[in-house]
Design an enzyme around this catalytic site. Structure first.
Site, PDB file in Angstrom:
ATOM      1  N   HIS A 116       0.729  38.571  32.827  1.00 58.04           N
ATOM      2  CA  HIS A 116       1.939  37.779  32.568  1.00 58.04           C
ATOM      3  C   HIS A 116       1.692  36.313  32.249  1.00 58.04           C
ATOM      4  O   HIS A 116       2.651  35.586  31.993  1.00 58.04           O
ATOM      5  CB  HIS A 116       2.908  37.897  33.752  1.00 58.04           C
ATOM      6  N   HIS A 117       0.439  35.860  32.260  1.00 57.59           N
ATOM      7  CA  HIS A 117       0.161  34.451  31.973  1.00 57.59           C
ATOM      8  C   HIS A 117      -0.234  34.189  30.519  1.00 57.59           C
ATOM      9  O   HIS A 117      -0.199  33.032  30.078  1.00 57.59           O
ATOM     10  CB  HIS A 117      -0.970  33.934  32.869  1.00 57.59           C
ATOM     11  N   ALA A 118      -0.635  35.213  29.784  1.00 54.15           N
ATOM     12  CA  ALA A 118      -1.097  34.988  28.410  1.00 54.15           C
ATOM     13  C   ALA A 118       0.023  34.423  27.548  1.00 54.15           C
ATOM     14  O   ALA A 118       1.167  34.872  27.599  1.00 54.15           O
ATOM     15  CB  ALA A 118      -1.609  36.293  27.816  1.00 54.15           C
TER      16      ALA A 118
ATOM     17  N   ASP B 257       4.797  32.832  34.062  1.00 55.89           N
ATOM     18  CA  ASP B 257       5.078  31.793  33.061  1.00 55.89           C
ATOM     19  C   ASP B 257       5.034  32.308  31.631  1.00 55.89           C
ATOM     20  O   ASP B 257       5.847  31.912  30.788  1.00 55.89           O
ATOM     21  CB  ASP B 257       4.122  30.609  33.230  1.00 55.89           C
TER      22      ASP B 257
END
Length: 363
Positions: free
Chosen positions: A132-134, A174
């Site tokens: 979920h951060h890429a 994010d």
């Protein structure tokens, strides 16, 4: 009647490997699959190896220049580092085959979305996913391609009008929030450790979405040492009412296990039992509001022997509707295998395994 659950899995997923000593040790998903098998959780369900996502699918979320950079790093790790794009950093070391390994995670969540949306199955679990951060143009936080955003975008491209994304990883979701921050069709809800105390430093309550999507991003920032009781109180005070109001057609849950009290990188204090309670709640919300349509992905989790396999074995059991009893004793053969693997892996996170699935007093 559709099948109750399918799971995305195959040994090729362990090729997502940043090397010795990296927290994202692939033994965590290997041991998860082995523990699921030892409890019979895989029995009678469809297990899918999705192959590798093509560039066109990746480009629904990621810039093509970035995809090309990942390919270069993947083919020539010695010379292919591109720190400006997050490739070749401490968090995301480059390795041969990085593109294919990362694209496999993306394909998994895309297939999970298709299986659920087309009615082939009610629930789908990709415990290897949850990256979920890429970001569109860079890797971040151990994540190369954002499989969750790719799965959501695929659903939108099929005409889905309302997708709810609920992220219970200890780190703020994010990358997914950023991807849909101005899209009113997607509600993102993230419960995470307070951004003043943990990377990536985002996920403040004031982050609510832009333009027509104002109010579609919801962030619950929890202080270090928050335990099950208070964490679940926050969840139940906010998430069910949001789902009831938004009326999503499908729920996607990111079920990172790094909120656990024994996680070596973070500071929340949940037990596996608390994590399991959140999983049950999210499944039940999907059953109540989305005709059962629920996709669950993995994510973070760096107690790679003692925590992650137990948490995500519960996740599969919850998705199937045949929960594993929290007092179940783990099979000795699994423990022996886990001890052998942890001795072979040069990682500070591969502690010897426990032998009980859940215990309110210590785990």
């Amino acid at each position: 009647m559709p099948a109750r659950t399918c799971v995305i899995w195959g040994p090729e997923f362990t090729r997502y490997d940043f090397g010795d000593g990296h927290p994202m040790a692939p033994i965590r998903i290997d041991l998860t699959a082995r523990l699921c098998e030892s409890f019979g959780v895989f029995d009678g369900i469809e297990v899918i190896d999705p192959g590798v996502a093509d560039d066109d699918l990746l480009a629904t979320v990621h810039d093509r220049d970035y995809i090309a950079a990942v390919r270069r790093a993947s083919e020539d790790p010695e010379h292919g580092a591109d720190p400006a794009r997050g490739l070749g950093t401490e968090d995301v070391p480059v390795f041969r085959g990085m593109h294919e390994a990362s694209a496999r995670l993306a394909a998994g969540t895309r297939i999970a979305a298709e299986r659920v949306w087309t009615g082939a199955t009610e629930h789908a679990v990709n415990f290897t996913g949850g990256m979920h951060h890429a970001m569109p143009d860079r890797a971040s936080g151990f994540c190369v391609y954002n499989d969750v955003a790719i799965g959501i975008q695929w659903l939108l491209d099929q005409g889905v009008e309302r997708v709810a994304y609920v992220d219970v990883d200890v780190h703020h979701g994010d990358g997914v929030q950023a991807a849909f921050y101005d899209d009113p069709r997607v509600m993102t809800v993230s419960l995470h450790q307070h951004p003043a105390t943990l990377w990536p430093g985002t996920g403040w309550p004031t982050e609510v979405g832009d333009g027509d999507a104002a109010g579609s991003a919801v962030n619950l920032a929890l202080m270090p040492n928050t335990e099950d009781r208070l964490w679940l109180r926050a969840f139940h005070a906010v998430v069910p009412s949001l789902i009831a109001e938004f009326k999503p057609q499908i729920i996607i849950s990111q079920c990172g296990a790094d909120s656990h009290r024994a996680d070596p990188l973070t500071d929340l204090s949940l037990t596996v039992d608390g994590q399991r309670a959140a999983m049950i709640a999210m499944r039940d919300l999907a059953d109540k509001y989305c005709e059962g349509r629920w996709i669950a992905v993995g994510g973070g989790g760096y107690g790679v022997v003692n925590v992650v396999p137990r948490s995500w074995t519960h996740l599969l059991g919850v998705a199937l509707g045949r929960e594993v009893d929290v007092s179940s004793v783990i099979d000795e053969s699994w423990c022996a295998t886990a001890e052998q693997i942890s001795e072979q892996v040069h990682s500070d996170y591969a502690a010897p395994p426990v032998r009980v699935m859940g215990d309110w007093r210590s785990w």
